[in-house]
Design a protein around this motif. Structure first.
Motif, PDB file in Angstrom:
ATOM      1  N   ILE A 108       0.834  -1.205   0.000  1.00  0.00           N
ATOM      2  CA  ILE A 108       0.000   0.000   0.000  1.00  0.00           C
ATOM      3  C   ILE A 108       0.867   1.253   0.000  1.00  0.00           C
ATOM      4  O   ILE A 108       0.668   2.179  -0.784  1.00  0.00           O
ATOM      5  CB  ILE A 108      -0.960  -0.008   1.209  1.00  0.00           C
ATOM      6  CG1 ILE A 108      -2.017  -1.105   1.037  1.00  0.00           C
ATOM      7  CG2 ILE A 108      -1.626   1.353   1.376  1.00  0.00           C
ATOM      8  CD1 ILE A 108      -2.830  -1.375   2.286  1.00  0.00           C
ATOM      9  N   LEU A 136      -5.005   4.374  -1.326  1.00  0.00           N
ATOM     10  CA  LEU A 136      -6.396   3.963  -1.133  1.00  0.00           C
ATOM     11  C   LEU A 136      -6.825   2.926  -2.173  1.00  0.00           C
ATOM     12  O   LEU A 136      -7.442   1.905  -1.830  1.00  0.00           O
ATOM     13  CB  LEU A 136      -7.302   5.186  -1.201  1.00  0.00           C
ATOM     14  CG  LEU A 136      -8.773   4.976  -0.810  1.00  0.00           C
ATOM     15  CD1 LEU A 136      -8.881   4.448   0.602  1.00  0.00           C
ATOM     16  CD2 LEU A 136      -9.541   6.288  -0.956  1.00  0.00           C
ATOM     17  N   VAL A 137      -6.481   3.175  -3.430  1.00  0.00           N
ATOM     18  CA  VAL A 137      -6.856   2.238  -4.495  1.00  0.00           C
ATOM     19  C   VAL A 137      -6.164   0.888  -4.301  1.00  0.00           C
ATOM     20  O   VAL A 137      -6.794  -0.173  -4.405  1.00  0.00           O
ATOM     21  CB  VAL A 137      -6.511   2.832  -5.882  1.00  0.00           C
ATOM     22  CG1 VAL A 137      -6.669   1.774  -6.971  1.00  0.00           C
ATOM     23  CG2 VAL A 137      -7.395   4.027  -6.174  1.00  0.00           C
ATOM     24  N   SER A 156      -5.068  -0.415  -1.548  1.00  0.00           N
ATOM     25  CA  SER A 156      -5.600  -1.105  -0.367  1.00  0.00           C
ATOM     26  C   SER A 156      -6.899  -1.837  -0.697  1.00  0.00           C
ATOM     27  O   SER A 156      -7.120  -2.962  -0.215  1.00  0.00           O
ATOM     28  CB  SER A 156      -5.834  -0.113   0.781  1.00  0.00           C
ATOM     29  OG  SER A 156      -6.910   0.762   0.487  1.00  0.00           O
ATOM     30  N   CYS A 157      -7.747  -1.237  -1.497  1.00  0.00           N
ATOM     31  CA  CYS A 157      -9.008  -1.889  -1.882  1.00  0.00           C
ATOM     32  C   CYS A 157      -8.751  -3.110  -2.767  1.00  0.00           C
ATOM     33  O   CYS A 157      -9.395  -4.154  -2.605  1.00  0.00           O
ATOM     34  CB  CYS A 157      -9.905  -0.893  -2.621  1.00  0.00           C
ATOM     35  SG  CYS A 157     -10.518   0.455  -1.584  1.00  0.00           S
ATOM     36  N   ILE A 158      -7.796  -2.974  -3.679  1.00  0.00           N
ATOM     37  CA  ILE A 158      -7.444  -4.110  -4.545  1.00  0.00           C
ATOM     38  C   ILE A 158      -6.895  -5.264  -3.706  1.00  0.00           C
ATOM     39  O   ILE A 158      -7.272  -6.439  -3.906  1.00  0.00           O
ATOM     40  CB  ILE A 158      -6.421  -3.675  -5.607  1.00  0.00           C
ATOM     41  CG1 ILE A 158      -7.054  -2.675  -6.576  1.00  0.00           C
ATOM     42  CG2 ILE A 158      -5.878  -4.888  -6.370  1.00  0.00           C
ATOM     43  CD1 ILE A 158      -6.065  -2.058  -7.553  1.00  0.00           C
ATOM     44  N   TYR A 214      -7.408  -5.855  -0.548  1.00  0.00           N
ATOM     45  CA  TYR A 214      -8.449  -6.448   0.290  1.00  0.00           C
ATOM     46  C   TYR A 214      -9.283  -7.449  -0.505  1.00  0.00           C
ATOM     47  O   TYR A 214      -9.602  -8.540  -0.028  1.00  0.00           O
ATOM     48  CB  TYR A 214      -9.347  -5.356   0.872  1.00  0.00           C
ATOM     49  CG  TYR A 214     -10.422  -5.893   1.790  1.00  0.00           C
ATOM     50  CD1 TYR A 214     -10.099  -6.689   2.874  1.00  0.00           C
ATOM     51  CD2 TYR A 214     -11.768  -5.609   1.560  1.00  0.00           C
ATOM     52  CE1 TYR A 214     -11.077  -7.188   3.722  1.00  0.00           C
ATOM     53  CE2 TYR A 214     -12.755  -6.110   2.391  1.00  0.00           C
ATOM     54  CZ  TYR A 214     -12.407  -6.904   3.465  1.00  0.00           C
ATOM     55  OH  TYR A 214     -13.374  -7.421   4.290  1.00  0.00           O
ATOM     56  N   GLY A 215      -9.615  -7.087  -1.745  1.00  0.00           N
ATOM     57  CA  GLY A 215     -10.345  -8.025  -2.596  1.00  0.00           C
ATOM     58  C   GLY A 215      -9.537  -9.278  -2.883  1.00  0.00           C
ATOM     59  O   GLY A 215     -10.071 -10.403  -2.899  1.00  0.00           O
ATOM     60  N   SER A 268      -8.581  -8.405   7.570  1.00  0.00           N
ATOM     61  CA  SER A 268      -7.886  -7.642   6.529  1.00  0.00           C
ATOM     62  C   SER A 268      -8.559  -6.327   6.167  1.00  0.00           C
ATOM     63  O   SER A 268      -7.998  -5.540   5.399  1.00  0.00           O
ATOM     64  CB  SER A 268      -7.739  -8.500   5.271  1.00  0.00           C
ATOM     65  OG  SER A 268      -6.983  -9.655   5.541  1.00  0.00           O
ATOM     66  N   ILE A 269      -9.744  -6.048   6.694  1.00  0.00           N
ATOM     67  CA  ILE A 269     -10.381  -4.755   6.453  1.00  0.00           C
ATOM     68  C   ILE A 269      -9.510  -3.614   6.981  1.00  0.00           C
ATOM     69  O   ILE A 269      -9.648  -2.456   6.580  1.00  0.00           O
ATOM     70  CB  ILE A 269     -11.795  -4.700   7.108  1.00  0.00           C
ATOM     71  CG1 ILE A 269     -12.567  -3.462   6.617  1.00  0.00           C
ATOM     72  CG2 ILE A 269     -11.687  -4.692   8.619  1.00  0.00           C
ATOM     73  CD1 ILE A 269     -12.878  -3.471   5.158  1.00  0.00           C
ATOM     74  N   VAL A 272      -7.735  -1.268   4.374  1.00  0.00           N
ATOM     75  CA  VAL A 272      -8.455  -0.122   3.824  1.00  0.00           C
ATOM     76  C   VAL A 272      -8.555   0.997   4.861  1.00  0.00           C
ATOM     77  O   VAL A 272      -8.376   2.174   4.535  1.00  0.00           O
ATOM     78  CB  VAL A 272      -9.861  -0.541   3.349  1.00  0.00           C
ATOM     79  CG1 VAL A 272     -10.609   0.652   2.767  1.00  0.00           C
ATOM     80  CG2 VAL A 272      -9.752  -1.668   2.319  1.00  0.00           C
TER      81      VAL A 272
END
Length: 479
Positions: free
Chosen positions: A58, A85-86, A88-90, A92-93, A119-120, A123
């Motif tokens: 990240i 931010l982007v 971190s979302c990737i 997490y998925g 893992s949340i 984000v």
């Protein structure tokens, strides 16, 4: 405010923050260790490598670039913020998808749901990374103190309450999530910074080019720092991971506290004087000696009184962790030196050399693990001590070139501190064995051993004229 006053102010507030959070964290971990089983701590420890990798990916080393770069503007901060931010979302998925495979690797089905919820944090933390970076760059640790203590308390209350109610490993999961959420919300409240709706490609390329090498170095470091946890988790029971994790965390308590207090200040401080070679060398030498002066006797004393310490704090069920802890204490002595040597390479802009060194050291670590694994857990632990010593000479060789301060010179400067600490530790060991033979209670053994150790160490430091003692006395008088 002068650089020196700014640094001292940073150390003061950083000290309050670290001792506050570490102190509260230690107390809560003791309570949780009494309520939960070693295996439940082991399950969370198995996820350490994934959490570490995510944080490294990240940040991508770009937050370090922001601190190091002398002139940054709102576009710099906003660009890195949106990238974090982007990513971190990737991630997490990706973790949600990989969770069953992680559980299968460790043969622990419960990890599937645990890792997906835990893992949340990726984000949540991405929202506050830039606020923390700005505070670190300006050495504003007072605000960080105002944020970290309440966040920790809220998370700890949740964790202890859930553990008492019988939620097991989930009490550790939700404690971490709530703490992270509370911290992020407060950082946004106290910070006067908000991102602009902008993403500057040129600024991104600049910071990413510098940070990319640090990112790969960080990935290697995370993988190999957690290598022992991964191996123990794969080939042994979760309880063994819990014992190792408990030993490592307690060993890192004094090391992490002292190193973090000074380390938060050293990086921006080194960055400020990076072009003044003589001053940089002098500051580095004093910091290195002072940190070792505090860390080394603390770790050796804790290793000597480890048995009564663990039984008193964590109860009898954690006693198998004692020998792990004693070995790891010797492993932790050189930890701050590794950190400061690598900081020199970073502030000098040699992230390429930083990466090369990490690759060399990781190859060395693989060789040591392959050899030591054949001798079981204790072989792995003793191997890690050998690896730490070898890495010291690798790190100091290259950073020494930039400072004109060779590995041999650094070794000569720290050996007196190590020899004095070991000598005092030997005397305390004899004293503790006498008390044990007379069946003194653990509490008395700890108090008497600690008090005698401090007095003997100060006396020995005065007799052998260790410069760090007089430096600390001078600093105390100025305050």
């Amino acid at each position: 405010m002068s650089l020196k006053k700014q640094a001292l102010s940073g150390v003061f507030w950083s000290s309050l923050q670290l001792f506050g959070t570490q102190g509260i964290g230690l107390v809560v971990s003791i309570i949780l260790a009494r309520l939960l089983l070693p295996a439940e701590f082991g399950l969370i420890a198995m996820l350490g490598v994934f959490m570490g990798l995510a944080v490294t990916l990240i940040n991508s080393g770009m937050t370090s670039s922001l601190i190091r770069t002398e002139h940054v503007d709102e576009e710099d901060y906003s660009t890195v913020f949106f990238f974090n931010l982007v990513v971190s979302c990737i991630l997490y998925g990706l973790i949600i998808f990989l969770a069953p495979f992680i559980a299968s690797f460790y043969n622990q089905p419960v990890l599937t749901s645990v890792v997906r919820v835990y893992s949340i944090i990726f984000v949540i933390n991405a929202f506050s990374a830039i606020q923390i970076t700005r505070l670190n760059k300006s050495m504003n640790f007072k605000t960080q103190l105002k944020v970290s203590i309440p966040s920790l308390l809220i998370g700890c209350i949740v964790g202890v309450t859930m553990a008492y109610m019988g939620y097991g490993v989930w009490s550790l999961v939700w404690s971490a999530i709530i703490q992270s959420l509370a911290s992020t919300m407060q950082l946004w409240y106290y910070s006067n910074w908000k991102p602009l709706w902008v993403f500057n490609r040129e600024k991104f390329k600049f910071h990413f080019h510098y940070g990319m090498k640090l990112m790969f170095s960080g990935i290697l470091d995370i993988l190999f720092t957690n290598a022992y946890t991964i191996i123990i988790g794969k080939f042994y029971l979760p309880a063994q991971v819990g014992f190792y994790n408990r030993a490592e965390n307690l060993q890192m308590f004094p090391v992490g506290a002292i190193n973090s207090i000074i380390g938060k200040v050293t990086f921006p401080l080194f960055a400020t004087i990076q072009n003044d070679e003589e001053r940089l060398k002098m500051v580095y030498k004093k910091i290195m000696q002072m940190v070792l002066f505090l860390v080394t006797p603390t770790l050796i004393l804790m290793a000597v009184v480890a048995e009564p310490l663990f039984r008193l704090l964590f109860t009898e069920k954690w006693m198998p962790a004692v020998p792990y802890f004693q070995i790891l204490c010797f492993n932790g002595i050189l930890y701050p030196i590794h950190s400061y040597n690598l900081q020199i390479l970073i502030v000098k802009g040699r992230s390429d050399l930083f990466l090369k060194l990490e690759i060399v050291k990781k190859i060395l670590t693989v060789v040591i693990i392959l050899i030591s694994f054949q001798f079981g857990i204790y072989g792995l632990l003793y191997g890690s001590v050998i690896g730490s010593v070898l890495c010291f000479f690798i790190n100091t060789h290259y950073s020494g070139k930039f400072l004109n301060y060779t590995a041999w010179q650094q070794t000569k400067d720290i050996l007196p501190i190590i020899f004095v600490s070991i000598g005092v530790g030997g005397l305390i060991l004899v004293s503790d064995l006498v008390l044990e033979s007379y069946y003194f209670v653990d509490f008395f053994r700890l108090i008497s051993g600690s008090a005698l150790g401090v007095l003997l160490y100060i006396l020995a430091a005065y007799i052998f004229k260790l410069s760090s003692l007089f430096e600390l006395i001078t600093i105390a008088k100025r305050q």
